[in-house]
Design a protein around this motif. Structure first.
Motif, PDB file in Angstrom:
ATOM      1  N   TYR A   1      31.526  39.872  34.064  1.00 37.50           N
ATOM      2  CA  TYR A   1      31.277  39.223  32.774  1.00 37.50           C
ATOM      3  C   TYR A   1      30.334  40.062  31.911  1.00 37.50           C
ATOM      4  O   TYR A   1      29.306  40.529  32.389  1.00 37.50           O
ATOM      5  CB  TYR A   1      30.640  37.848  32.993  1.00 37.50           C
ATOM      6  N   GLU A   2      30.677  40.211  30.643  1.00 32.95           N
ATOM      7  CA  GLU A   2      29.817  40.889  29.679  1.00 32.95           C
ATOM      8  C   GLU A   2      28.587  40.022  29.379  1.00 32.95           C
ATOM      9  O   GLU A   2      27.480  40.533  29.249  1.00 32.95           O
ATOM     10  CB  GLU A   2      30.613  41.133  28.399  1.00 32.95           C
ATOM     11  N   SER A   3      28.806  38.716  29.264  1.00 31.79           N
ATOM     12  CA  SER A   3      27.704  37.800  28.949  1.00 31.79           C
ATOM     13  C   SER A   3      28.045  36.419  29.497  1.00 31.79           C
ATOM     14  O   SER A   3      27.867  36.154  30.673  1.00 31.79           O
ATOM     15  CB  SER A   3      27.455  37.752  27.442  1.00 31.79           C
ATOM     16  N   ASP A   4      28.574  35.553  28.636  1.00 32.35           N
ATOM     17  CA  ASP A   4      28.986  34.215  29.046  1.00 32.35           C
ATOM     18  C   ASP A   4      30.490  34.067  28.791  1.00 32.35           C
ATOM     19  O   ASP A   4      31.187  35.070  28.627  1.00 32.35           O
ATOM     20  CB  ASP A   4      28.173  33.148  28.305  1.00 32.35           C
ATOM     21  N   TYR A   5      30.989  32.836  28.708  1.00 34.48           N
ATOM     22  CA  TYR A   5      32.433  32.640  28.546  1.00 34.48           C
ATOM     23  C   TYR A   5      32.966  33.129  27.202  1.00 34.48           C
ATOM     24  O   TYR A   5      34.164  33.243  27.007  1.00 34.48           O
ATOM     25  CB  TYR A   5      32.829  31.182  28.800  1.00 34.48           C
ATOM     26  N   LYS A   6      32.079  33.456  26.282  1.00 33.66           N
ATOM     27  CA  LYS A   6      32.502  33.967  24.978  1.00 33.66           C
ATOM     28  C   LYS A   6      32.601  35.497  24.963  1.00 33.66           C
ATOM     29  O   LYS A   6      33.105  36.069  24.012  1.00 33.66           O
ATOM     30  CB  LYS A   6      31.532  33.497  23.892  1.00 33.66           C
ATOM     31  N   GLY A   7      32.132  36.154  26.023  1.00 33.65           N
ATOM     32  CA  GLY A   7      32.166  37.616  26.104  1.00 33.65           C
ATOM     33  C   GLY A   7      33.378  38.117  26.881  1.00 33.65           C
ATOM     34  O   GLY A   7      34.200  37.347  27.376  1.00 33.65           O
ATOM     35  N   ASP A   8      33.470  39.435  26.994  1.00 34.36           N
ATOM     36  CA  ASP A   8      34.562  40.055  27.744  1.00 34.36           C
ATOM     37  C   ASP A   8      34.384  39.804  29.240  1.00 34.36           C
ATOM     38  O   ASP A   8      33.262  39.630  29.727  1.00 34.36           O
ATOM     39  CB  ASP A   8      34.587  41.570  27.506  1.00 34.36           C
ATOM     40  N   TYR A   9      35.497  39.814  29.960  1.00 36.98           N
ATOM     41  CA  TYR A   9      35.483  39.656  31.410  1.00 36.98           C
ATOM     42  C   TYR A   9      36.742  40.280  31.986  1.00 36.98           C
ATOM     43  O   TYR A   9      37.679  40.612  31.257  1.00 36.98           O
ATOM     44  CB  TYR A   9      35.399  38.168  31.804  1.00 36.98           C
ATOM     45  N   THR A  10      36.747  40.454  33.291  1.00 39.16           N
ATOM     46  CA  THR A  10      37.932  40.946  33.985  1.00 39.16           C
ATOM     47  C   THR A  10      38.567  39.774  34.720  1.00 39.16           C
ATOM     48  O   THR A  10      37.866  38.963  35.324  1.00 39.16           O
ATOM     49  CB  THR A  10      37.563  42.056  34.982  1.00 39.16           C
ATOM     50  N   LEU A  11      39.888  39.692  34.635  1.00 36.94           N
ATOM     51  CA  LEU A  11      40.662  38.683  35.352  1.00 36.94           C
ATOM     52  C   LEU A  11      41.636  39.420  36.254  1.00 36.94           C
ATOM     53  O   LEU A  11      42.343  40.324  35.791  1.00 36.94           O
ATOM     54  CB  LEU A  11      41.420  37.786  34.374  1.00 36.94           C
ATOM     55  N   SER A  12      41.652  39.042  37.523  1.00 38.73           N
ATOM     56  CA  SER A  12      42.551  39.678  38.489  1.00 38.73           C
ATOM     57  C   SER A  12      43.340  38.630  39.243  1.00 38.73           C
ATOM     58  O   SER A  12      42.842  37.538  39.505  1.00 38.73           O
ATOM     59  CB  SER A  12      41.751  40.495  39.512  1.00 38.73           C
ATOM     60  N   VAL A  13      44.566  38.988  39.617  1.00 36.78           N
ATOM     61  CA  VAL A  13      45.326  38.211  40.586  1.00 36.78           C
ATOM     62  C   VAL A  13      44.960  38.801  41.941  1.00 36.78           C
ATOM     63  O   VAL A  13      44.963  40.027  42.114  1.00 36.78           O
ATOM     64  CB  VAL A  13      46.845  38.332  40.348  1.00 36.78           C
ATOM     65  N   ALA A  14      44.627  37.939  42.891  1.00 34.11           N
ATOM     66  CA  ALA A  14      44.174  38.412  44.194  1.00 34.11           C
ATOM     67  C   ALA A  14      44.691  37.502  45.305  1.00 34.11           C
ATOM     68  O   ALA A  14      45.099  36.371  45.055  1.00 34.11           O
ATOM     69  CB  ALA A  14      42.648  38.467  44.221  1.00 34.11           C
ATOM     70  N   ILE A  15      44.638  38.028  46.526  1.00 35.71           N
ATOM     71  CA  ILE A  15      44.966  37.261  47.728  1.00 35.71           C
ATOM     72  C   ILE A  15      43.884  37.527  48.762  1.00 35.71           C
ATOM     73  O   ILE A  15      43.192  38.548  48.713  1.00 35.71           O
ATOM     74  CB  ILE A  15      46.353  37.654  48.305  1.00 35.71           C
ATOM     75  N   GLU A  16      43.727  36.604  49.704  1.00 38.32           N
ATOM     76  CA  GLU A  16      42.783  36.821  50.795  1.00 38.32           C
ATOM     77  C   GLU A  16      43.319  37.917  51.689  1.00 38.32           C
ATOM     78  O   GLU A  16      44.517  37.976  51.960  1.00 38.32           O
ATOM     79  CB  GLU A  16      42.591  35.540  51.608  1.00 38.32           C
ATOM     80  N   SER A  17      42.424  38.802  52.118  1.00 37.58           N
ATOM     81  CA  SER A  17      42.880  39.938  52.902  1.00 37.58           C
ATOM     82  C   SER A  17      41.719  40.601  53.609  1.00 37.58           C
ATOM     83  O   SER A  17      40.572  40.492  53.191  1.00 37.58           O
ATOM     84  CB  SER A  17      43.559  40.945  51.978  1.00 37.58           C
ATOM     85  N   SER A  18      42.044  41.317  54.679  1.00 35.92           N
ATOM     86  CA  SER A  18      41.055  42.147  55.353  1.00 35.92           C
ATOM     87  C   SER A  18      41.308  43.618  55.054  1.00 35.92           C
ATOM     88  O   SER A  18      40.609  44.492  55.529  1.00 35.92           O
ATOM     89  CB  SER A  18      41.101  41.901  56.862  1.00 35.92           C
ATOM     90  N   ASP A  19      42.312  43.894  54.228  1.00 38.75           N
ATOM     91  CA  ASP A  19      42.642  45.257  53.821  1.00 38.75           C
ATOM     92  C   ASP A  19      41.535  45.773  52.903  1.00 38.75           C
ATOM     93  O   ASP A  19      41.127  45.093  51.969  1.00 38.75           O
ATOM     94  CB  ASP A  19      43.990  45.236  53.079  1.00 38.75           C
ATOM     95  N   ASN A  20      41.029  46.953  53.151  1.00 41.59           N
ATOM     96  CA  ASN A  20      39.912  47.484  52.366  1.00 41.59           C
ATOM     97  C   ASN A  20      40.318  48.061  51.023  1.00 41.59           C
ATOM     98  O   ASN A  20      39.480  48.330  50.188  1.00 41.59           O
ATOM     99  CB  ASN A  20      39.156  48.548  53.169  1.00 41.59           C
ATOM    100  N   ASP A  21      41.626  48.283  50.798  1.00 36.89           N
ATOM    101  CA  ASP A  21      42.073  48.829  49.512  1.00 36.89           C
ATOM    102  C   ASP A  21      41.942  47.760  48.429  1.00 36.89           C
ATOM    103  O   ASP A  21      42.438  46.659  48.573  1.00 36.89           O
ATOM    104  CB  ASP A  21      43.531  49.290  49.590  1.00 36.89           C
ATOM    105  N   SER A  22      41.282  48.108  47.359  1.00 37.16           N
ATOM    106  CA  SER A  22      41.112  47.210  46.202  1.00 37.16           C
ATOM    107  C   SER A  22      40.486  45.875  46.578  1.00 37.16           C
ATOM    108  O   SER A  22      40.765  44.856  45.965  1.00 37.16           O
ATOM    109  CB  SER A  22      42.460  46.959  45.516  1.00 37.16           C
ATOM    110  N   MET A  23      39.632  45.862  47.581  1.00 38.45           N
ATOM    111  CA  MET A  23      39.054  44.601  48.047  1.00 38.45           C
ATOM    112  C   MET A  23      37.736  44.302  47.335  1.00 38.45           C
ATOM    113  O   MET A  23      36.940  45.197  47.086  1.00 38.45           O
ATOM    114  CB  MET A  23      38.814  44.647  49.557  1.00 38.45           C
TER     115      MET A  23
END
Length: 132
Positions: free
Chosen positions: A48-70
């Motif tokens: 988050y850049e600041s609060d809900y009015k600032g920029d942020y990153t949104l990702s689609v993710a799954i639970e995993s033990s894989d270290n790539d992109s974790m």
């Protein structure tokens, strides 16, 4: 909790005119990669850049033990959970509006670390907000 990132976008709820297109395309691309329909999926909000009015990153993710992109979400985080009315096509948006409204009124003190939407295989959706 360990999550593996599938796809990500950087956006802003109020200043990005293409926000819906970005998010829709991100989910479409992620869905084409994720073939297991019995898997819990996450919409992870962070950086988050600041609060809900600032920029942020949104990702689609799954639970995993894989270290790539974790990303490791600390177990010490406290969360308030909001149930989404999945019978309403605007259920997710309405839940977020409720979260923002409570925050504006001082009834929700957010940590702005990691928030996430949790999508269960049965169609249930929860939004987990990190709190201080």
């Amino acid at each position: 909790m360990n999550l593996t990132i599938i796809k990500s976008v950087r956006t802003n709820n109020f200043k990005d005119e293409t926000i819906m297109h970005k998010i829709t395309e991100m989910w479409k691309e992620a869905s084409s990669i994720l073939r297991n329909q019995d898997e819990v999926k996450y919409g992870l909000y962070y950086d988050y850049e600041s609060d809900y009015k600032g920029d942020y990153t949104l990702s689609v993710a799954i639970e995993s033990s894989d270290n790539d992109s974790m990303i490791k979400i600390p177990n010490t985080s406290k969360y308030e959970t909001f149930e989404v009315d999945t019978s309403d096509e605007f259920g997710i948006l309405n839940a977020w509006k409720e979260i923002w409204g409570r925050e504006e009124k001082g009834g929700l003190i957010r940590a702005y670390s990691f928030d996430f939407e949790k999508y269960y295989p049965n169609g249930q959706i929860e939004i987990h907000i990190a709190i201080k």
